[in-house]
Motif scaffolding. Structure first.
Motif, PDB file in Angstrom:
ATOM      1  N   HIS A 342       0.839  -1.193   0.000  1.00 13.52           N
ATOM      2  CA  HIS A 342       0.000   0.000   0.000  1.00 13.52           C
ATOM      3  C   HIS A 342       0.884   1.257   0.000  1.00 13.52           C
ATOM      4  N   TYR A 344       0.507   4.039   1.314  1.00 17.99           N
ATOM      5  CA  TYR A 344       0.569   4.641   2.646  1.00 17.99           C
ATOM      6  C   TYR A 344       1.706   4.028   3.482  1.00 17.99           C
ATOM      7  N   ASP A 345       1.884   2.701   3.353  1.00 19.36           N
ATOM      8  CA  ASP A 345       2.947   2.031   4.109  1.00 19.36           C
ATOM      9  C   ASP A 345       4.327   2.540   3.685  1.00 19.36           C
ATOM     10  N   THR A 348       4.926   6.053   5.017  1.00 24.07           N
ATOM     11  CA  THR A 348       5.190   6.080   6.462  1.00 24.07           C
ATOM     12  C   THR A 348       6.633   5.691   6.758  1.00 24.07           C
ATOM     13  N   ILE A 349       7.105   4.642   6.088  1.00 25.69           N
ATOM     14  CA  ILE A 349       8.476   4.177   6.349  1.00 25.69           C
ATOM     15  C   ILE A 349       9.505   5.207   5.870  1.00 25.69           C
ATOM     16  N   ASP A 351       9.167   8.351   5.548  1.00 23.02           N
ATOM     17  CA  ASP A 351       9.104   9.531   6.435  1.00 23.02           C
ATOM     18  C   ASP A 351       9.970   9.308   7.664  1.00 23.02           C
ATOM     19  N   LYS A 352       9.994   8.078   8.162  1.00 22.43           N
ATOM     20  CA  LYS A 352      10.833   7.779   9.326  1.00 22.43           C
ATOM     21  C   LYS A 352      12.304   8.027   8.999  1.00 22.43           C
ATOM     22  N   MET A 353      12.624   8.028   7.698  1.00 25.58           N
ATOM     23  CA  MET A 353      14.010   8.264   7.287  1.00 25.58           C
ATOM     24  C   MET A 353      14.220   9.703   6.800  1.00 25.58           C
ATOM     25  N   THR A 359       1.568  10.634  -0.223  1.00 29.31           N
ATOM     26  CA  THR A 359       0.881   9.399  -0.581  1.00 29.31           C
ATOM     27  C   THR A 359      -0.608   9.675  -0.626  1.00 29.31           C
ATOM     28  N   LYS A 399      14.436  -0.229   1.267  1.00 27.20           N
ATOM     29  CA  LYS A 399      14.339  -0.656   2.655  1.00 27.20           C
ATOM     30  C   LYS A 399      12.872  -0.868   3.046  1.00 27.20           C
ATOM     31  N   MET A 403      10.995  -4.248   4.410  1.00 30.55           N
ATOM     32  CA  MET A 403      10.245  -4.309   5.670  1.00 30.55           C
ATOM     33  C   MET A 403       8.795  -4.712   5.458  1.00 30.55           C
ATOM     34  N   LEU A 404       8.251  -4.348   4.310  1.00 23.23           N
ATOM     35  CA  LEU A 404       6.805  -4.474   4.119  1.00 23.23           C
ATOM     36  C   LEU A 404       6.387  -5.725   3.356  1.00 23.23           C
TER      37      LEU A 404
ATOM     38  N   TRP B  20      13.621   2.621  15.579  1.00 22.55           N
ATOM     39  CA  TRP B  20      12.293   2.631  14.975  1.00 22.55           C
ATOM     40  C   TRP B  20      12.099   1.482  13.987  1.00 22.55           C
ATOM     41  N   GLU B  25       8.999  -3.127  12.561  1.00 25.03           N
ATOM     42  CA  GLU B  25       8.964  -4.531  12.140  1.00 25.03           C
ATOM     43  C   GLU B  25       8.107  -5.347  13.106  1.00 25.03           C
ATOM     44  N   ILE B  28       4.521  -4.550  12.443  1.00 20.86           N
ATOM     45  CA  ILE B  28       4.064  -5.262  11.242  1.00 20.86           C
ATOM     46  C   ILE B  28       3.777  -6.731  11.572  1.00 20.86           C
ATOM     47  N   GLN B  52      -6.210   6.937   5.200  1.00 20.58           N
ATOM     48  CA  GLN B  52      -5.785   6.884   3.806  1.00 20.58           C
ATOM     49  C   GLN B  52      -5.881   5.454   3.292  1.00 20.58           C
ATOM     50  N   ASP B  73      -6.051  -2.690   4.279  1.00 19.60           N
ATOM     51  CA  ASP B  73      -5.268  -2.989   3.070  1.00 19.60           C
ATOM     52  C   ASP B  73      -3.824  -2.500   3.203  1.00 19.60           C
ATOM     53  N   ALA B  74      -3.502  -1.812   4.297  1.00 17.78           N
ATOM     54  CA  ALA B  74      -2.116  -1.374   4.514  1.00 17.78           C
ATOM     55  C   ALA B  74      -1.542  -2.098   5.724  1.00 17.78           C
ATOM     56  N   ILE B  75      -0.259  -2.505   5.614  1.00 17.68           N
ATOM     57  CA  ILE B  75       0.333  -3.361   6.639  1.00 17.68           C
ATOM     58  C   ILE B  75       0.566  -2.625   7.951  1.00 17.68           C
ATOM     59  N   ILE B  76       1.038  -1.384   7.857  1.00 19.49           N
ATOM     60  CA  ILE B  76       1.309  -0.645   9.096  1.00 19.49           C
ATOM     61  C   ILE B  76       0.000  -0.356   9.828  1.00 19.49           C
ATOM     62  N   ARG B 117      -2.924  12.975  11.009  1.00 17.34           N
ATOM     63  CA  ARG B 117      -2.265  11.794  10.474  1.00 17.34           C
ATOM     64  C   ARG B 117      -3.252  10.975   9.648  1.00 17.34           C
TER      65      ARG B 117
END
Lengths: 405, 141
Positions: A342, A344-345, A348-349, A351-353, A359, A399, A403-404, B20, B25, B28, B52, B73-76, B117
């Motif tokens: 997705h 969005y995922d 999000t990741i 952004d952490k970097m 998105t 990366k 992770m995803l 983080w 991880e 997830i 979203q 539908d999103a993993i996070i 968010r």
């Protein structure tokens, strides 16, 4: 002036920031651009030294502020090569300009008239026309696009007839980066006497449109996409339309004479500028245009094209990554997804970097429906971005994928 | 286990990770343990607005306790909803209503609490509490 990326980056104080412990990599320029010190200084100078209301006061500060505001209008006129300064109307931004025209046209349209928009419009260039059609009984037609994200010109030609009164197309698609052939679109519309409004929100930070050469009727854009402040933009309208269109809002500044029996309106551009405008914003918009011209649009285009080509080829090396908007004419926007993940995922990741990408559906849901996706990840580059930042993005996306998946 | 005890457990689990990447991880992986909503229940009225990504949330009451199932539908997002379900599912409605949500901050997911968010964590909590309020009013009547 030779293009020196390191010198340019020093002009933007925000680029020194860290986000989540990483140096900021700002790749959300299609949403809004960052501001150089020159523009920030201009804003501080206005409020520190000559803040006053304009066009009315006889005192010195008011004169100075009025002069600065009107000089800015002339700068913008010259930049866009409009014929007259009064054809440049200050607005609160692109959306305001579109609504002003849509509102004005509701007096000219009747049932059965036709309006044409493109399939790749931002919601702000769809909703006002739908509302206009509801008010007037006019019909909204949509120019389809191909899988590559290019408008199907032959379909557009077929739609045009003497019933067509207005055509609205964005210069560049915010979701895909496609540059639309607006010159041809305008020429064809004029053959059937239809007026054309071009939404330049996405284009003006990349290219310098020549409004007289384009022979466009209306052109709208926002300062904040062009290194200027938010809350200010312009609506260019040809003089003949300026005289024809009724005022949008009543209030101070837009009148010639007021009695309780009748009000006569001021001439252009004041007829459309009711109330105290965003004075500081208007002046700072001029400073932003000076800044961009100093960097040079040829330099900007060349550098951004390099970033686009590099980002495209590096991202495509990631297995399962698909780019949306693959036409030959596009600006530095890469909208993509990775199969099975997705958007969005990914956003999000990364952004952490420290990487800012957008998105979602980018306020262009019809495009997402066309591709049958919930949204995309969009990286949009500006002239102050670097090849190294592209590498950071690509590594972060790799990366995120690990992770995803 | 009480809600506070589960929250303490989650806080100590997340405290084991140094950065983080590991925390995400783990989140997830928690998403993979999510009690999934029945496919037939993935309807418009089970969707949580303000995300979203798509989030479906269903609730049922058994023996005075609320049971949640969900999917995304999103993993996070799935990980986030799994954390919430672990904290709030199989609890009495009144306890869900009274529950504090500060543990989200403490497990290092503070950034997801901002109302702007796009993942709608705030909307998810609100929806779970709304279900609890509805069940509580049934119990009271």
């Amino acid at each position: 002036m030779p293009f020196n990326i390191q010198k340019i980056r020093k002009d933007f104080p925000i680029l020194k920031r860290k986000v989540n412990g990483y140096p900021l990599v700002y790749l959300d320029n299609a949403a809004t651009s960052q501001k150089p010190q020159q523009v920030i200084d201009c804003i501080v100078d206005y409020y520190s030294n000559y803040n006053a209301n304009i066009h009315r006061g006889v005192h010195t500060l008011s004169q100075e502020a009025t002069d600065a505001y009107e000089i800015s209008r002339q700068k913008i006129q010259k930049h866009f090569n409009a014929k007259n300064p009064f054809e440049i109307i200050f607005t609160s931004g692109t959306t305001h300009g579109i609504n002003l025209v849509a509102q004005g046209f509701s007096e000219f349209l009747k049932e059965g008239d036709e309006i044409i928009v493109s399939a790749m419009e931002h919601h702000s260039n769809i909703v006002p026309w739908q509302m206009l059609c509801e008010r007037t009984g006019a019909i909204l037609n949509v120019i389809p696009m191909s899988e590559q994200g290019i408008l199907v010109f032959s379909e557009y030609e077929k739609m045009l007839s003497e019933k067509t009164k207005l055509v609205f197309v964005n210069h560049i698609s915010n979701a895909l980066g496609t540059i639309n052939p607006i010159k041809k679109i305008i020429e064809k519309a004029h053959e059937v006497d239809a007026a054309v409004l071009i939404d330049g929100a996405q284009s003006c930070s990349h290219i310098k449109p020549d409004l007289q050469a384009l022979d466009v009727d209306f052109y709208v854009t926002s300062a904040h996409k062009m290194c200027g402040p938010t809350g200010v933009g312009i609506l260019y309208m040809k003089e003949k339309w300026g005289n024809k269109l009724p005022p949008y809002q009543g209030g101070g500044e837009m009148i010639a004479e007021v009695t309780f029996e009748k009000t006569t309106y001021a001439g252009l551009p004041h007829k459309f500028e009711a109330g105290t405008p965003n004075i500081c914003g208007g002046i700072a918009f001029g400073a932003a245009i000076d800044y961009l011209n100093e960097v040079g649009f040829q330099n900007i285009e060349k550098h951004e094209n390099e970033l686009l080509a590099y980002a495209t080829s590096e991202l495509l090396k990631i297995e399962g990554l698909k780019i949306y908007g693959t036409g030959p004419d596009k600006t530095s926007v890469v909208s993509f997804n990775i199969e099975g993940i997705h958007p969005y995922d990914i956003g999000t990741i990364v952004d952490k970097m420290g990487i800012a990408v957008r998105t979602g559906h980018h306020c262009a849901q019809p495009i997402m429906d066309f591709y049958k996706i919930p949204g995309t990840v969009r990286a949009s580059f500006a002239f102050y971005n670097t090849i190294e930042e592209v590498d950071i993005l690509v590594n972060a996306v790799k990366k995120a994928k690990m992770m995803l998946s | 286990m009480k809600i506070e005890e589960i929250q303490e457990e989650l806080i100590s689990e997340f405290a084991m990770f140094d950065d983080w990447v590991e925390r995400y991880e783990y989140m997830i992986s928690l998403g993979k343990t999510l009690p999934l909503i029945d496919e037939n229940l993935k309807t418009e009225d089970k969707l949580i607005k303000g995300c979203q990504s798509k989030v479906w949330l269903n609730s049922e009451m058994n023996n005075g306790k609320v049971h949640f199932t969900a999917d995304s539908d999103a993993i996070i997002t799935k990980g986030i909803i799994a954390i919430l379900i672990r904290a709030f599912s199989n609890q009495k409605p009144q306890d869900i209503i009274n529950a504090n949500t500060a543990f989200i901050d403490e497990i290092g997911l503070k950034e997801h609490l901002s109302p702007t968010r796009a993942n709608g964590l705030v909307s998810m909590i609100k929806q779970m509490k709304l279900y609890a309020v509805a069940y509580q009013s049934q119990l009271n009547s």
